[in-house]
Write a protein that holds these residues in place. Structure first.
Motif, PDB file in Angstrom:
ATOM      1  N   UNK A 134       0.831  -1.207   0.000  1.00  6.35           N
ATOM      2  CA  UNK A 134       0.000   0.000   0.000  1.00  6.35           C
ATOM      3  C   UNK A 134       0.864   1.254   0.000  1.00  6.35           C
ATOM      4  N   UNK A 135       1.898   1.250   0.791  1.00 10.08           N
ATOM      5  CA  UNK A 135       2.799   2.406   0.849  1.00 10.08           C
ATOM      6  C   UNK A 135       3.526   2.635  -0.458  1.00 10.08           C
ATOM      7  N   UNK A 136       3.856   1.557  -1.155  1.00  7.22           N
ATOM      8  CA  UNK A 136       4.557   1.662  -2.440  1.00  7.22           C
ATOM      9  C   UNK A 136       3.649   2.204  -3.533  1.00  7.22           C
ATOM     10  N   UNK A 137       2.413   1.705  -3.584  1.00  6.57           N
ATOM     11  CA  UNK A 137       1.456   2.145  -4.615  1.00  6.57           C
ATOM     12  C   UNK A 137       1.058   3.607  -4.403  1.00  6.57           C
ATOM     13  N   UNK A 138       0.829   3.983  -3.146  1.00  7.44           N
ATOM     14  CA  UNK A 138       0.366   5.338  -2.836  1.00  7.44           C
ATOM     15  C   UNK A 138       1.478   6.144  -2.166  1.00  7.44           C
ATOM     16  N   UNK A 139       2.647   6.117  -2.781  1.00 13.79           N
ATOM     17  CA  UNK A 139       3.827   6.763  -2.186  1.00 13.79           C
ATOM     18  C   UNK A 139       3.693   8.277  -2.072  1.00 13.79           C
ATOM     19  N   UNK A 140       2.880   8.888  -2.930  1.00 13.88           N
ATOM     20  CA  UNK A 140       2.741  10.346  -2.891  1.00 13.88           C
ATOM     21  C   UNK A 140       1.718  10.813  -1.868  1.00 13.88           C
ATOM     22  N   UNK A 141       1.009   9.869  -1.237  1.00 17.06           N
ATOM     23  CA  UNK A 141      -0.044  10.248  -0.289  1.00 17.06           C
ATOM     24  C   UNK A 141       0.470  10.427   1.131  1.00 17.06           C
ATOM     25  N   UNK A 142       1.744  10.116   1.366  1.00 18.28           N
ATOM     26  CA  UNK A 142       2.305  10.241   2.701  1.00 18.28           C
ATOM     27  C   UNK A 142       1.999   9.063   3.596  1.00 18.28           C
ATOM     28  N   UNK A 143       1.346   8.047   3.054  1.00 23.98           N
ATOM     29  CA  UNK A 143       1.146   6.815   3.806  1.00 23.98           C
ATOM     30  C   UNK A 143      -0.056   6.784   4.717  1.00 23.98           C
ATOM     31  N   UNK A 144      -0.931   7.798   4.641  1.00 24.70           N
ATOM     32  CA  UNK A 144      -2.094   7.784   5.518  1.00 24.70           C
ATOM     33  C   UNK A 144      -3.101   6.732   5.114  1.00 24.70           C
ATOM     34  N   UNK A 145      -3.656   6.008   6.101  1.00 24.24           N
ATOM     35  CA  UNK A 145      -4.634   4.959   5.817  1.00 24.24           C
ATOM     36  C   UNK A 145      -5.867   5.549   5.137  1.00 24.24           C
ATOM     37  N   UNK A 146      -6.304   6.727   5.564  1.00 21.57           N
ATOM     38  CA  UNK A 146      -7.478   7.366   4.956  1.00 21.57           C
ATOM     39  C   UNK A 146      -7.259   7.633   3.472  1.00 21.57           C
ATOM     40  N   UNK A 147      -6.038   8.035   3.107  1.00 22.76           N
ATOM     41  CA  UNK A 147      -5.754   8.308   1.691  1.00 22.76           C
ATOM     42  C   UNK A 147      -5.745   7.020   0.874  1.00 22.76           C
ATOM     43  N   UNK A 148      -5.311   5.912   1.475  1.00 20.85           N
ATOM     44  CA  UNK A 148      -5.365   4.619   0.780  1.00 20.85           C
ATOM     45  C   UNK A 148      -6.821   4.227   0.514  1.00 20.85           C
ATOM     46  N   UNK A 149      -7.667   4.406   1.536  1.00 24.23           N
ATOM     47  CA  UNK A 149      -9.082   4.057   1.394  1.00 24.23           C
ATOM     48  C   UNK A 149      -9.749   4.989   0.387  1.00 24.23           C
ATOM     49  N   UNK A 150      -9.381   6.268   0.404  1.00 27.08           N
ATOM     50  CA  UNK A 150      -9.947   7.238  -0.536  1.00 27.08           C
ATOM     51  C   UNK A 150      -9.636   6.850  -1.980  1.00 27.08           C
ATOM     52  N   UNK A 151      -8.403   6.433  -2.217  1.00 28.12           N
ATOM     53  CA  UNK A 151      -7.976   6.079  -3.580  1.00 28.12           C
ATOM     54  C   UNK A 151      -8.624   4.794  -4.075  1.00 28.12           C
ATOM     55  N   UNK A 152      -8.917   3.876  -3.162  1.00 33.16           N
ATOM     56  CA  UNK A 152      -9.433   2.560  -3.573  1.00 33.16           C
ATOM     57  C   UNK A 152     -10.949   2.429  -3.443  1.00 33.16           C
ATOM     58  N   UNK A 153     -11.565   3.227  -2.532  1.00 33.74           N
ATOM     59  CA  UNK A 153     -12.990   3.042  -2.254  1.00 33.74           C
ATOM     60  C   UNK A 153     -13.809   4.332  -2.288  1.00 33.74           C
ATOM     61  N   UNK A 154     -13.135   5.483  -2.302  1.00 29.94           N
ATOM     62  CA  UNK A 154     -13.868   6.734  -2.384  1.00 29.94           C
ATOM     63  C   UNK A 154     -13.873   7.523  -1.086  1.00 29.94           C
ATOM     64  N   UNK A 155     -14.299   8.803  -1.154  1.00 33.70           N
ATOM     65  CA  UNK A 155     -14.194   9.719  -0.013  1.00 33.70           C
ATOM     66  C   UNK A 155     -15.061   9.370   1.189  1.00 33.70           C
ATOM     67  N   UNK A 156     -16.244   8.789   0.970  1.00 31.59           N
ATOM     68  CA  UNK A 156     -17.114   8.485   2.102  1.00 31.59           C
ATOM     69  C   UNK A 156     -16.474   7.427   3.006  1.00 31.59           C
ATOM     70  N   UNK A 157     -15.926   6.384   2.379  1.00 25.10           N
ATOM     71  CA  UNK A 157     -15.257   5.343   3.159  1.00 25.10           C
ATOM     72  C   UNK A 157     -13.971   5.884   3.786  1.00 25.10           C
ATOM     73  N   UNK A 158     -13.340   6.839   3.106  1.00 27.29           N
ATOM     74  CA  UNK A 158     -12.136   7.462   3.665  1.00 27.29           C
ATOM     75  C   UNK A 158     -12.470   8.236   4.938  1.00 27.29           C
ATOM     76  N   UNK A 159     -13.651   8.869   4.941  1.00 26.82           N
ATOM     77  CA  UNK A 159     -14.096   9.562   6.153  1.00 26.82           C
ATOM     78  C   UNK A 159     -14.249   8.572   7.302  1.00 26.82           C
ATOM     79  N   UNK A 160     -14.885   7.441   7.039  1.00 22.68           N
ATOM     80  CA  UNK A 160     -15.093   6.443   8.094  1.00 22.68           C
ATOM     81  C   UNK A 160     -13.759   5.887   8.595  1.00 22.68           C
ATOM     82  N   UNK A 161     -12.802   5.728   7.682  1.00 23.97           N
ATOM     83  CA  UNK A 161     -11.466   5.276   8.093  1.00 23.97           C
ATOM     84  C   UNK A 161     -10.801   6.310   8.994  1.00 23.97           C
TER      85      UNK A 161
END
Length: 479
Positions: free
Chosen positions: A64-91
């Protein structure tokens, strides 16, 4: 930082392994494992936990960190990229909500550390009525909420220094304990039974409801994900670093357990469970000082490092998760506008008030427990059943990433495995293990502890679901 001779901009894999080790592991994990799992019997459980949970968990974080290296590694940003902003909020909400319990434990832990640092015991502190100790904890908590609202950054540096010193003392404890019999052979050590049956746990209700302690101990390696692509040849060296990390943690846990077994009789520990849960590390350092004829020197050093660490972490835990939640892109769409208010110091002031209400309420309710040791034991158990819930989003994001493999595929990115079936199995396995351990950990024979273990996550989840509804209602009014 150690640098590769061939590429000065890339770190060596052993550097990353050491960084991860100091982030994930602490002496308290060794003590908790020893206390909750009947002494040396925890060795079997540690090995299983590392091989079947920690290694795949760490490798998933690497991908996850390798794929989303520009996001700074936040779990919410991983969820946002893969599932969308609503799920990112819940994360993001889950990550913040888990810290509500953690925050209340830091004040308690800091005051206990101060008692050890001043008196080299907690007899006076533990003899106080619980209402008094909880009032003191509440006062400390409110003071550091004020500190967080003022945006004072100095404690962030203190947290790093205290964390590093505590890590060094954890390693020194193991080394010095094994050297103690050579220096002071007549100090009266316990003999370890090397029969393999003595390391086999008793699989009962206590065992199953304590597994969350081990899951909590090995979690958190997602914090190192931003460094995945800063390692030379990450596809080869990152898994090497993670496997080395797992070995170092496993060796530290096992050797630390053996060191504790030389000091303590599990029967005595079981008979005074709350005392050892609350004071185990301090008692261990006190005995180590006795072996080396330096009296309480090690206890003073450990206690005051812990005071600084507990209180500085308290401020960081109030401020950082709140900034991650309210400062995210999703906040404006799912969180009521009033909670996003920032004061002149750049702090989310109404968000801090939300922390005051929730964590403060937990501190007040715990005044109903019989004594300060019971409060500490209850907080450790409650943390172990709530904090690992944030790890669930790591596994959810990983499963979602592999479902969209073609969308994110890049030959330069690290992958834990090219086999999709194995990747899904690993993701779902870690998800189920984490959730099961958290649910099992809720059980307690004490009615008040059981109530808090159930009510706390239910209230926090409900609040996370209600806020977007309030925001939606406010938007309709403005439309």
């Amino acid at each position: 930082m150690i640098e590769s001779q061939n590429n000065p901009k890339k770190m060596m894999w052993i550097t990353l392994a050491m960084m991860a080790f100091s982030t994930v592991w602490s002496f308290g994990n060794v003590v908790n494992g020893f206390v909750y799992f009947d002494g040396a019997k925890v060795v079997f459980s540690w090995i299983l936990m590392f091989l079947l949970y920690f290694v795949p968990y760490a490798l998933m974080v690497g991908e996850l960190g390798s794929v989303f290296k520009s996001s700074g590694g936040g779990v919410s940003s991983w969820v946002n990229a893969t599932m969308g902003p609503k799920w990112a909020y819940y994360a993001g909400w889950t990550y913040w909500a888990c810290h509500v319990v953690y925050i209340s434990s830091k004040g308690t832990g800091g005051l206990r550390a101060m008692a050890w640092g001043i008196f080299t015991n907690t007899k006076w502190y533990d003899s106080l009525p619980t209402a008094w100790t909880q009032f003191a904890t509440l006062a400390v908590f409110l003071f550091f909420c004020w500190v967080a609202s003022r945006g004072i950054p100095v404690l962030k540096n203190l947290a790093t220094v205290a964390g590093t010193s505590m890590f060094i003392m954890s390693i020194l404890f193991i080394v010095m304990m094994f050297a103690a019999p050579l220096i002071n052979p007549h100090a009266g050590y316990y003999n370890i039974n090397w029969n393999w049956k003595s390391f086999l746990p008793t699989f009962n209700v206590k065992y199953l409801t304590s597994l969350s302690i081990l899951v909590f101990a090995v979690g958190g390696c997602e914090k190192i994900s931003p460094y995945v692509n800063k390692v030379k040849n990450p596809s080869k060296n990152f898994p090497k670093a993670m496997i080395t990390l797992a070995i170092m943690v496993m060796v530290s846990a096992i050797l630390g357990t053996f060191a504790m077994a030389m000091m303590f009789d599990p029967k005595v520990v079981n008979a005074h469970m709350n005392e050892y849960i609350s004071n185990g590390p301090y008692i261990a350092f006190q005995r180590l000082g006795d072996y080396y004829h330096v009296n309480s020197l090690f206890v003073y050093i450990y206690a005051w490092c812990n005071v600084i660490g507990q209180f500085s972490t308290l401020v960081l835990s109030i401020d950082a998760p709140l900034r991650m939640l309210l400062g995210s892109k999703e906040a404006k769409d799912y969180i009521p506008k009033k909670l996003l208010k920032v004061n002149k110091h750049g702090a989310f002031i109404n968000g801090i008030w939300m922390v005051v209400i929730l964590s403060g309420a937990l501190i007040v309710v715990q005044a109903l427990l019989p004594d300060a040791q019971s409060v500490m034991a209850q907080l450790i158990k409650l943390n172990s059943t709530t904090m690992p819930l944030r790890y669930l989003w790591v596994f959810i994001a990983f499963i979602a990433l592999r479902k969209q493999k073609d969308k994110f595929e890049d030959k330069n990115n690290y992958q834990m495995t090219h086999h999709q079936g194995l990747a899904y199995t690993a993701g779902w396995w870690c998800f189920i293990v984490t959730l099961a351990c958290c649910i099992l950990g809720i059980y307690s024979p004490d009615p008040l502890t059981l109530f808090l273990n159930v009510a706390t996550p239910v209230i926090l989840v409900a609040l996370g679901l209600i806020l977007p509804t309030i925001k939606k209602h406010q938007d309709k009014k403005l439309a």
